[in-house]
Design an enzyme around this catalytic site. Structure first.
Site, mmCIF file in Angstrom:
data_model
loop_
_atom_site.group_PDB
_atom_site.id
_atom_site.type_symbol
_atom_site.label_atom_id
_atom_site.label_comp_id
_atom_site.label_asym_id
_atom_site.label_seq_id
_atom_site.Cartn_x
_atom_site.Cartn_y
_atom_site.Cartn_z
ATOM 1 N N THR A 128 1.036 -1.129 -0.076
ATOM 2 C CA THR A 128 0.150 0.497 -0.329
ATOM 3 C C THR A 128 0.687 1.586 0.090
ATOM 4 O O THR A 128 1.834 1.185 0.413
ATOM 5 C CB THR A 128 -1.151 0.082 1.073
ATOM 6 O OG1 THR A 128 -1.480 1.613 0.945
ATOM 7 C CG2 THR A 128 0.019 -0.280 2.352
ATOM 8 N N GLU A 130 0.453 3.555 1.805
ATOM 9 C CA GLU A 130 0.131 4.142 2.956
ATOM 10 C C GLU A 130 1.521 3.658 4.127
ATOM 11 O O GLU A 130 2.226 4.521 4.483
ATOM 12 C CB GLU A 130 -0.596 3.327 3.958
ATOM 13 C CG GLU A 130 -1.896 3.779 4.492
ATOM 14 C CD GLU A 130 -1.260 4.711 4.932
ATOM 15 O OE1 GLU A 130 -1.385 4.972 6.045
ATOM 16 O OE2 GLU A 130 -2.821 5.944 4.811
ATOM 17 N N TYR A 152 -1.114 0.040 10.911
ATOM 18 C CA TYR A 152 -1.175 0.234 9.750
ATOM 19 C C TYR A 152 -0.185 -0.147 8.524
ATOM 20 O O TYR A 152 0.126 -1.218 7.709
ATOM 21 C CB TYR A 152 -2.367 0.686 8.711
ATOM 22 C CG TYR A 152 -3.413 0.483 7.272
ATOM 23 C CD1 TYR A 152 -3.734 -1.158 7.528
ATOM 24 C CD2 TYR A 152 -2.695 1.057 6.119
ATOM 25 C CE1 TYR A 152 -3.871 -1.875 5.893
ATOM 26 C CE2 TYR A 152 -3.072 0.414 5.023
ATOM 27 C CZ TYR A 152 -3.159 -1.527 4.669
ATOM 28 O OH TYR A 152 -4.039 -1.471 3.177
ATOM 29 N N LYS A 156 1.954 -3.650 7.031
ATOM 30 C CA LYS A 156 2.005 -3.655 5.492
ATOM 31 C C LYS A 156 3.637 -3.829 5.342
ATOM 32 O O LYS A 156 3.776 -4.094 4.129
ATOM 33 C CB LYS A 156 1.247 -2.677 4.612
ATOM 34 C CG LYS A 156 -0.364 -2.833 5.047
ATOM 35 C CD LYS A 156 -1.083 -4.110 3.855
ATOM 36 C CE LYS A 156 -2.452 -4.353 3.617
ATOM 37 N NZ LYS A 156 -2.623 -5.546 3.581
HETATM 38 P P1 NAP Z 1 -11.847 -4.521 2.502
HETATM 39 O O1 NAP Z 1 -12.550 -4.438 1.776
HETATM 40 O O2 NAP Z 1 -11.530 -4.193 4.094
HETATM 41 O O3 NAP Z 1 -11.657 -6.317 1.976
HETATM 42 C C1 NAP Z 1 -10.575 -6.803 3.891
HETATM 43 C C2 NAP Z 1 -11.224 -8.656 3.203
HETATM 44 O O4 NAP Z 1 -9.804 -9.086 4.620
HETATM 45 C C3 NAP Z 1 -12.346 -8.621 3.816
HETATM 46 O O5 NAP Z 1 -12.551 -10.423 2.876
HETATM 47 C C4 NAP Z 1 -11.879 -9.165 5.197
HETATM 48 O O6 NAP Z 1 -13.084 -10.345 5.624
HETATM 49 C C5 NAP Z 1 -10.372 -9.519 5.380
HETATM 50 N N1 NAP Z 1 -9.830 -10.379 6.472
HETATM 51 C C6 NAP Z 1 -9.620 -9.827 7.384
HETATM 52 N N2 NAP Z 1 -9.632 -10.068 8.763
HETATM 53 C C7 NAP Z 1 -9.077 -11.576 7.859
HETATM 54 C C8 NAP Z 1 -8.930 -12.794 9.150
HETATM 55 N N3 NAP Z 1 -8.368 -12.509 10.311
HETATM 56 N N4 NAP Z 1 -9.230 -13.739 7.868
HETATM 57 C C9 NAP Z 1 -9.059 -14.108 7.043
HETATM 58 N N5 NAP Z 1 -9.697 -12.864 6.211
HETATM 59 C C10 NAP Z 1 -10.094 -11.495 6.243
HETATM 60 O O7 NAP Z 1 -9.940 -4.315 2.164
HETATM 61 P P2 NAP Z 1 -9.711 -3.871 0.157
HETATM 62 O O8 NAP Z 1 -10.156 -2.342 0.237
HETATM 63 O O9 NAP Z 1 -10.548 -4.808 -0.335
HETATM 64 O O10 NAP Z 1 -8.185 -4.556 0.157
HETATM 65 C C11 NAP Z 1 -7.559 -5.395 0.011
HETATM 66 C C12 NAP Z 1 -6.483 -4.788 0.190
HETATM 67 O O11 NAP Z 1 -5.796 -4.422 -0.108
HETATM 68 C C13 NAP Z 1 -5.873 -5.519 1.798
HETATM 69 O O12 NAP Z 1 -4.921 -5.990 2.611
HETATM 70 C C14 NAP Z 1 -5.892 -3.441 2.543
HETATM 71 O O13 NAP Z 1 -4.902 -3.976 2.512
HETATM 72 C C15 NAP Z 1 -5.249 -3.072 0.614
HETATM 73 N N6 NAP Z 1 -4.730 -1.953 -0.057
HETATM 74 C C16 NAP Z 1 -6.296 -1.340 -0.522
HETATM 75 C C17 NAP Z 1 -6.094 -0.103 -0.452
HETATM 76 C C18 NAP Z 1 -7.619 0.489 -1.300
HETATM 77 O O14 NAP Z 1 -7.798 1.006 -1.059
HETATM 78 N N7 NAP Z 1 -8.946 -0.486 -1.099
HETATM 79 C C19 NAP Z 1 -5.007 0.357 -1.565
HETATM 80 C C20 NAP Z 1 -3.507 -0.296 -0.916
HETATM 81 C C21 NAP Z 1 -3.447 -1.968 -0.356
HETATM 82 P P3 NAP Z 1 -13.979 -9.996 6.799
HETATM 83 O O15 NAP Z 1 -15.170 -9.240 5.427
HETATM 84 O O16 NAP Z 1 -14.670 -10.850 7.252
HETATM 85 O O17 NAP Z 1 -13.698 -7.942 7.485
HETATM 86 N N1 GDD Z 2 -12.455 7.782 7.050
HETATM 87 C C1 GDD Z 2 -12.205 8.605 6.665
HETATM 88 N N2 GDD Z 2 -13.227 9.837 7.523
HETATM 89 N N3 GDD Z 2 -11.523 9.705 6.963
HETATM 90 C C2 GDD Z 2 -11.890 10.614 6.588
HETATM 91 C C3 GDD Z 2 -12.926 11.299 7.367
HETATM 92 C C4 GDD Z 2 -13.720 10.824 7.512
HETATM 93 O O1 GDD Z 2 -15.051 11.165 7.766
HETATM 94 N N4 GDD Z 2 -12.583 12.550 6.851
HETATM 95 C C5 GDD Z 2 -11.032 12.778 6.865
HETATM 96 N N5 GDD Z 2 -10.797 12.168 6.303
HETATM 97 C C6 GDD Z 2 -9.351 11.549 5.098
HETATM 98 C C7 GDD Z 2 -8.389 10.446 6.630
HETATM 99 O O2 GDD Z 2 -7.915 11.170 7.549
HETATM 100 C C8 GDD Z 2 -7.496 10.153 5.452
HETATM 101 O O3 GDD Z 2 -6.264 11.611 5.081
HETATM 102 C C9 GDD Z 2 -7.701 10.422 4.196
HETATM 103 O O4 GDD Z 2 -9.534 11.176 4.441
HETATM 104 C C10 GDD Z 2 -8.508 8.428 3.388
HETATM 105 O O5 GDD Z 2 -8.858 7.583 4.169
HETATM 106 P P1 GDD Z 2 -9.819 6.517 4.164
HETATM 107 O O6 GDD Z 2 -10.606 6.817 2.883
HETATM 108 O O7 GDD Z 2 -9.886 5.793 5.280
HETATM 109 O O8 GDD Z 2 -8.660 5.803 3.409
HETATM 110 P P2 GDD Z 2 -6.885 6.185 4.089
HETATM 111 O O9 GDD Z 2 -6.183 6.460 2.970
HETATM 112 O O10 GDD Z 2 -6.586 6.160 5.307
HETATM 113 O O11 GDD Z 2 -6.448 4.549 3.719
HETATM 114 C C11 GDD Z 2 -7.053 3.645 2.001
HETATM 115 O O12 GDD Z 2 -5.943 3.837 1.192
HETATM 116 C C12 GDD Z 2 -4.643 2.841 1.507
HETATM 117 C C13 GDD Z 2 -4.044 2.823 0.401
HETATM 118 O O13 GDD Z 2 -3.489 4.765 0.805
HETATM 119 C C14 GDD Z 2 -7.389 2.433 2.756
HETATM 120 O O14 GDD Z 2 -7.700 1.505 1.889
HETATM 121 C C15 GDD Z 2 -6.504 1.136 3.123
HETATM 122 O O15 GDD Z 2 -6.392 -0.212 3.275
HETATM 123 C C16 GDD Z 2 -5.361 1.257 1.539
HETATM 124 O O16 GDD Z 2 -4.085 0.449 1.917
#
Ligand code: NAP
Ligand code: GDD
Length: 343
Positions: A128, A130, A152, A156
């Site tokens: 990520t 992050e 987090y 990662k």
């Molecule tokens: P998500 O919607 O939050 O999905 C996370 C998944 O992990 C869910 O299916 C959750 O299951 C499962 N999980 C959590 N703990 C577990 C455990 N102990 N055993 C088995 N399964 C477990 O996340 P996403 O947005 O699809 O992201 C997918 C991956 O990419 C994650 O690793 C995230 O950190 C990474 N990532 C995401 C982004 C982004 O912007 N979306 C960016 C960079 C990296 P439940 O349904 O049971 O909770």
């Molecule tokens: N969630 C949330 N809720 N975020 C907020 C809010 C709020 O009410 N208000 C402002 N933010 C700001 C957070 O402080 C952060 O700077 C930004 O919005 C994005 O927050 P999130 O949508 O929670 O995502 P993230 O950037 O912290 O993390 C996501 O992206 C990562 C990749 O950069 C997640 O999907 C991570 O799993 C992923 O790795």
């Protein structure tokens, strides 16, 4: 013979889109989910793949090394996509230990199982942006030094280095995708974009008066999740495992995303005041429709993230095509529909 892929985190946003993508490619997909009292497969149902005969849903808790080992041994997959994680940054400050267990240790369990069972299995690690954290490099690229700002991000980064180490030590094909934020109508409501589109849809339908947000000046590089899962697959089809950034190369603030969402439903807003007193006012009815709450501030924030995806473009032929305006529209349409019908 059809290829077999394991997807951990099949119930999540990326797991569902990747499942759909691999099924279309002719794979047998083994989707792993953890046992909970009421598992939710709503995303798989929404994509209409829940009953696909080539999708096998299996219980596996990735924090249980025995469960991981036995599952991999039983399936003998060609590829493993490790998408399961405690993925919410805010929660990682409140639950740092379980975040480490889920996000870091599990990757060692998986790679060690691959090493012992069949070292030819290809492995994708969901890294990520992050991990870049507090950086001066803009845009961030694969050589940008890491400086994570949350449990987090730290968890990662440990997993990221573990997968690199298993390639260097044992020649296991372990790739890491450093993905910047990617969103969709299937995004969880705890993340800011979906919180906004769901909230604005409710405001437009007179089901809610106001949304509370944290740091609206944070900037993120937001892409469309459906395009990003194809990049994950491409990473596992190359001749050498490597690390690739997937991003759009453009950063917008949370405030700009709020403005786009209100524009979509034709609600004119004006911003007033500063800091914790900043509000957006709906000029149609003169009511406050966005407030700031410190509840959503993070103990340590990343002000801005924006990625350079040129390596992925050059080597994988991957590039993003969905603009933030189009992404917001897709999410708004879905949330208006869901809230209208109380789905
Ligand atoms: P998500 O919607 O939050 O999905 C996370 C998944 O992990 C869910 O299916 C959750 O299951 C499962 N999980 C959590 N703990 C577990 C455990 N102990 N055993 C088995 N399964 C477990 O996340 P996403 O947005 O699809 O992201 C997918 C991956 O990419 C994650 O690793 C995230 O950190 C990474 N990532 C995401 C982004 C982004 O912007 N979306 C960016 C960079 C990296 P439940 O349904 O049971 O909770
Ligand atoms: N969630 C949330 N809720 N975020 C907020 C809010 C709020 O009410 N208000 C402002 N933010 C700001 C957070 O402080 C952060 O700077 C930004 O919005 C994005 O927050 P999130 O949508 O929670 O995502 P993230 O950037 O912290 O993390 C996501 O992206 C990562 C990749 O950069 C997640 O999907 C991570 O799993 C992923 O790795």
């Amino acid at each position: 013979m059809a290829k077999k892929a394991i997807i951990t985190g099949i119930t999540g946003q990326d797991g569902a889109y990747l499942g759909e993508f691999l099924l279309q490619k002719g794979y047998k997909v083994y989707g792993l989910y953890r046992r909970v009292s009421s598992p939710s497969f709503w995303r798989l149902k929404e994509l209409q793949i829940y009953k696909n005969p080539n999708l096998y849903l299996l219980e596996c808790d990735i924090t249980d090394s025995i469960s991981v080992f036995n599952t991999i041994k039983k399936i003998m997959p060609d590829e493993i996509y490790n998408l399961a994680a405690q993925s919410f940054v805010q929660t990682s400050f409140e639950q740092p230990l379980s975040t480490m267990q889920i996000n870091s240790l599990s990757v060692t369990y998986m790679l060690e199982s691959i090493r012992l069972i069949n070292p030819h299995i290809r492995f994708y690690q969901a890294s990520t942006s992050e991990m870049f954290g507090k950086t001066d490099d803009e845009p961030q690229h694969e050589q940008t030094p890491f400086a994570p700002r949350s449990p987090y991000g730290i968890s990662k980064l440990c997993a990221h280095w573990t997968s690199i180490n298993y390639y260097e030590s044992y020649n296991i094909f372990a790739c890491s995708g450093i993905l910047f934020n990617h969103e969709s109508p299937l995004r969880g409501k705890e993340f800011v974009t979906r919180k906004i589109t769901d909230g604005v849809a409710k405001i437009a339908l007179n089901q809610l008066e106001c949304i509370e947000l944290g740091n609206i000046y944070a900037k993120r590089d937001w892409g469309f999740a459906k395009e990003y899962v194809e990049g994950m697959w491409k990473m596992l089809q190359t001749s050498m495992p490597d690390t690739f950034i997937l991003s759009t190369g453009k950063a917008y603030s949370v405030k700009e995303f709020v403005t786009l969402a209100f524009e979509y439903v034709n609600i004119p807003i004006v911003w007033e005041n500063e800091g914790l007193n900043e509000v957006a006012i709906n000029t149609k009815n003169n009511r406050i429709c966005v407030r700031i709450s410190p509840k959503y501030y993070r103990p340590a924030e990343i002000d801005s993230l924006v990625g350079d995806y040129s390596k992925a473009e050059k080597i994988l032929g991957w590039n993003p095509s969905c603009s933030l305006q189009d992404l917001c529209k897709l999410m708004m349409e879905a949330d208006l529909q869901r809230n209208r019908h109380k789905l």
